[in-house]
Scaffold this motif. Structure first.
Motif, short mmCIF file in Angstrom:
data_model
loop_
_atom_site.label_atom_id
_atom_site.label_comp_id
_atom_site.label_asym_id
_atom_site.label_seq_id
_atom_site.Cartn_x
_atom_site.Cartn_y
_atom_site.Cartn_z
N PHE A 139 11.84 5.03 -6.76
CA PHE A 139 11.23 4.32 -5.64
C PHE A 139 10.37 5.33 -4.89
O PHE A 139 10.83 6.41 -4.56
CB PHE A 139 12.30 3.74 -4.72
CG PHE A 139 13.27 2.84 -5.43
CD1 PHE A 139 14.45 3.35 -5.98
CD2 PHE A 139 13.00 1.49 -5.58
CE1 PHE A 139 15.33 2.54 -6.66
CE2 PHE A 139 13.88 0.66 -6.26
CZ PHE A 139 15.05 1.19 -6.80
N ASN A 140 9.14 4.95 -4.62
CA ASN A 140 8.21 5.90 -4.04
C ASN A 140 7.54 5.34 -2.79
O ASN A 140 7.12 4.18 -2.77
CB ASN A 140 7.13 6.29 -5.06
CG ASN A 140 6.20 7.35 -4.52
OD1 ASN A 140 6.62 8.48 -4.28
ND2 ASN A 140 4.94 7.01 -4.31
N ASN A 141 7.47 6.17 -1.77
CA ASN A 141 6.71 5.83 -0.57
C ASN A 141 5.72 6.97 -0.35
O ASN A 141 6.09 8.14 -0.37
CB ASN A 141 7.63 5.70 0.64
CG ASN A 141 6.88 5.33 1.90
OD1 ASN A 141 6.26 6.19 2.54
ND2 ASN A 141 6.92 4.07 2.27
N ALA A 142 4.46 6.61 -0.13
CA ALA A 142 3.40 7.61 -0.03
C ALA A 142 3.68 8.62 1.10
O ALA A 142 3.26 9.78 1.01
CB ALA A 142 2.06 6.92 0.21
N ASP A 182 0.81 -1.22 0.00
CA ASP A 182 0.00 0.00 0.00
C ASP A 182 0.84 1.26 0.00
O ASP A 182 0.39 2.32 -0.43
CB ASP A 182 -0.93 0.01 1.23
CG ASP A 182 -2.03 -1.01 1.09
OD1 ASP A 182 -2.64 -1.39 2.11
OD2 ASP A 182 -2.29 -1.46 -0.04
N ASP A 183 2.07 1.20 0.52
CA ASP A 183 2.90 2.40 0.63
C ASP A 183 4.00 2.46 -0.42
O ASP A 183 4.35 3.53 -0.89
CB ASP A 183 3.54 2.48 2.03
CG ASP A 183 2.52 2.76 3.11
OD1 ASP A 183 2.68 2.23 4.23
OD2 ASP A 183 1.57 3.51 2.84
N TRP A 184 4.58 1.33 -0.77
CA TRP A 184 5.78 1.32 -1.61
C TRP A 184 5.46 0.94 -3.06
O TRP A 184 4.68 0.05 -3.31
CB TRP A 184 6.81 0.34 -1.06
CG TRP A 184 7.52 0.82 0.17
CD1 TRP A 184 7.23 0.53 1.47
CD2 TRP A 184 8.66 1.70 0.20
NE1 TRP A 184 8.11 1.17 2.31
CE2 TRP A 184 9.00 1.89 1.55
CE3 TRP A 184 9.41 2.35 -0.77
CZ2 TRP A 184 10.06 2.70 1.95
CZ3 TRP A 184 10.46 3.15 -0.37
CH2 TRP A 184 10.77 3.32 0.97
N SER A 185 6.11 1.65 -3.96
CA SER A 185 6.05 1.31 -5.37
C SER A 185 7.40 1.65 -5.98
O SER A 185 8.18 2.43 -5.42
CB SER A 185 4.92 2.04 -6.10
OG SER A 185 5.09 3.44 -5.98
N ALA A 186 7.68 1.04 -7.13
CA ALA A 186 8.94 1.28 -7.82
C ALA A 186 8.69 1.29 -9.32
O ALA A 186 7.67 0.77 -9.78
CB ALA A 186 9.96 0.21 -7.44
#
Lengths: 412, 66
Positions: free
Chosen positions: A165-168, A122-126
């Motif tokens: 790399f993304n964290n909400a 839910d928080d991390w995407s790349a």
């Protein structure tokens, strides 16, 4: 006796008739059996046809859904392919010669993009991004004297080659070739004419040279690109970049660029009862590589009835001795409206000044008008522009350069 | 060709910078609704968001993994 004679055939025929009836009965039974068998076979065929129709419908339904064409071992993963072609018929008159060019509009070049992303939770995407531009006879490279498409601009040029790399809650981290934090901070524009008009206008005829007045076309040695530089931060480069999460419309960014350059930027975007506001500012340090530092800011305000006002300013402090700061100002008034049902229409008029660009006491002035017609169903924008570059160079007088053109950008 | 001295001056721009920062901070505290990121987070030469000629409403061809 006669009766016997008459009756004899009848008596003899009785068994024969009985045999015929028996045969007929047998035959009738056989025919009935055959009909029943055919009926059963027909029903089987009907059932088979019905099953086939259902199977075809199922396959059709499955193909029409968003099912994958290829498979991956990774769930929640997507790869997107997009791009655009942006071509124009470009006109330039340097006061000595005039010429039409078939050119790639470098305000937003022809390009191809591959973007991949995966969601880990839910928080991390790349993800990753590969974007390259293909320009033939770019408006940046054309010169009045050229006879053929400029070879250097027939190129496959990198724009973005990066992973992220993304964290909400924590923000986004980029690694690779791409926009630095300060890239675009002098170009904020809500007018809708950005495909042909904007603070980066100097790409329209950047290599055109100002001609000395009264000399029959002798070059001053100063080009449009020398005199008009948006100074839009550190642009795109190999870097590590961090973007904060957006909070109340504010996003902060910083990047560390190859060559030990660095920058910081702040961006703001919000709308209030239909009024759209976009602001940006940045500071960059290119001392290790280009011996200069700079700052830039821009803002754009658009009213719900379509009128917009955009402005930009940038300054670069050069470390070279006796070099004054280079400054850039830009302002644009625009308006967009629904002229037809096929898409929005936008018009604008803009004005820019530069000071000390590529030399002390050099000044440049630019102004233009532009128009864009969107055709939403075709993902296309048709556009047109007319503009003029003026140079004020110490000790010389130069001819103005008039530019113009029409073109189309098609997103595929 | 000689042209008039530029209208803008450094002093006005320093003031404008300070004013812009102040406005940004003040406006950020005044609520409002989010603005689409493509309008303020990208660069001016980015591809326009929206539908494409062949790619449809999404403006891109997407391959989703199972």
């Amino acid at each position: 006796m006669g009766t016997a004679i008459v009756g004899a055939p009848l008596i003899l025929a009785a068994p024969a008739a009985a045999d015929d009836i028996s045969d007929l009965k047998t035959e009738n039974t056989a025919l009935k059996n055959q009909i029943e068998s055919l009926a059963r076979d027909l029903q089987k065929l009907r059932d088979a046809v019905h099953q086939n129709e259902q199977a075809v419908a199922a396959v059709k339904a499955e193909s029409e859904s968003a099912g994958p064409v290829v498979t991956s071992g990774q769930a929640n993963t997507s790869l997107s392919i997009s791009g655009q072609v942006n071509r124009m018929v470009f006109y330039a008159d340097d006061g000595d010669q005039a010429r039409w060019f078939q050119a790639d509009n470098d305000m937003s070049s022809t390009r191809l993009r591959f973007a991949g992303k995966t969601k880990m939770d839910d928080d991390w995407s790349a993800g990753m991004l590969i974007e390259a531009q293909f320009e033939s006879n770019s408006t940046t490279d054309v010169t009045i004297d050229q006879n053929t498409a400029v070879i250097a601009s027939n190129s496959f040029t990198q724009r973005k080659l990066e992973v992220w790399f993304n964290n909400a809650k924590l923000g986004k981290l980029y690694l690779g070739q791409g926009s630095t934090a300060s890239d675009g901070t002098v170009e904020t524009d809500l007018s809708g004419t950005g495909v042909i008009s904007g603070a980066g206008f100097a790409v329209l005829g950047e290599s055109l040279a100002f001609r000395l007045s009264g000399t029959g076309g002798t070059s001053s040695g100063v080009t449009v690109g020398n005199l008009f530089d948006t100074q839009d931060g550190l642009s795109r480069d190999d870097r590590v970049r961090y973007d904060s999460p957006t909070l109340a419309g504010v996003k902060l960014s910083t990047s560390w660029v190859d060559g030990d350059e660095w920058d910081v930027a702040a961006r703001y975007g919000r709308q209030f009862d239909g009024y759209e506001v976009a602001l940006a500012m940045s500071y960059w340090d290119a001392s290790p590589t280009a011996q200069k530092t700079g700052m830039g800011l821009s803002g754009s305000l658009k009213a719900p009835f379509g009128t917009s006002l955009s402005a930009s300013y940038s300054l670069e402090d050069l470390e070279a001795a006796a070099r004054d700061d280079e400054q850039f100002w830009y302002v644009k008034l625009g308006h967009d409206f629904e002229l037809t049902e096929i898409g929005g229409t936008a018009v604008s008029i803009d004005y820019a000044e530069t000071e000390n660009a590529s030399g002390n006491n050099r000044e440049g002035t630019f102004y233009s008008v532009g128009a864009v017609q969107n055709i939403d169903r075709l993902g296309t924008e048709f556009y047109a522009t007319v503009g003029m570059y003026e140079a004020d160079i110490p000790a010389v007088q130069t001819e103005d350069i008039t530019i113009g053109g029409v073109g189309a950008r098609v997103k595929f | 060709m000689q042209h008039a001295k530029p209208f803008f001056s450094c002093g006005y721009m320093k003031f404008a910078t300070a004013l812009l920062v102040t406005v940004m901070l003040a406006v950020s505290a005044c609520g409002g609704k989010p603005l689409h990121t493509s309008k303020w987070q990208g660069t001016a030469d980015e591809m326009k968001t929206g539908p494409g000629l062949f790619s449809g409403d999404d403006g891109e061809f997407t391959v989703d993994a199972e």
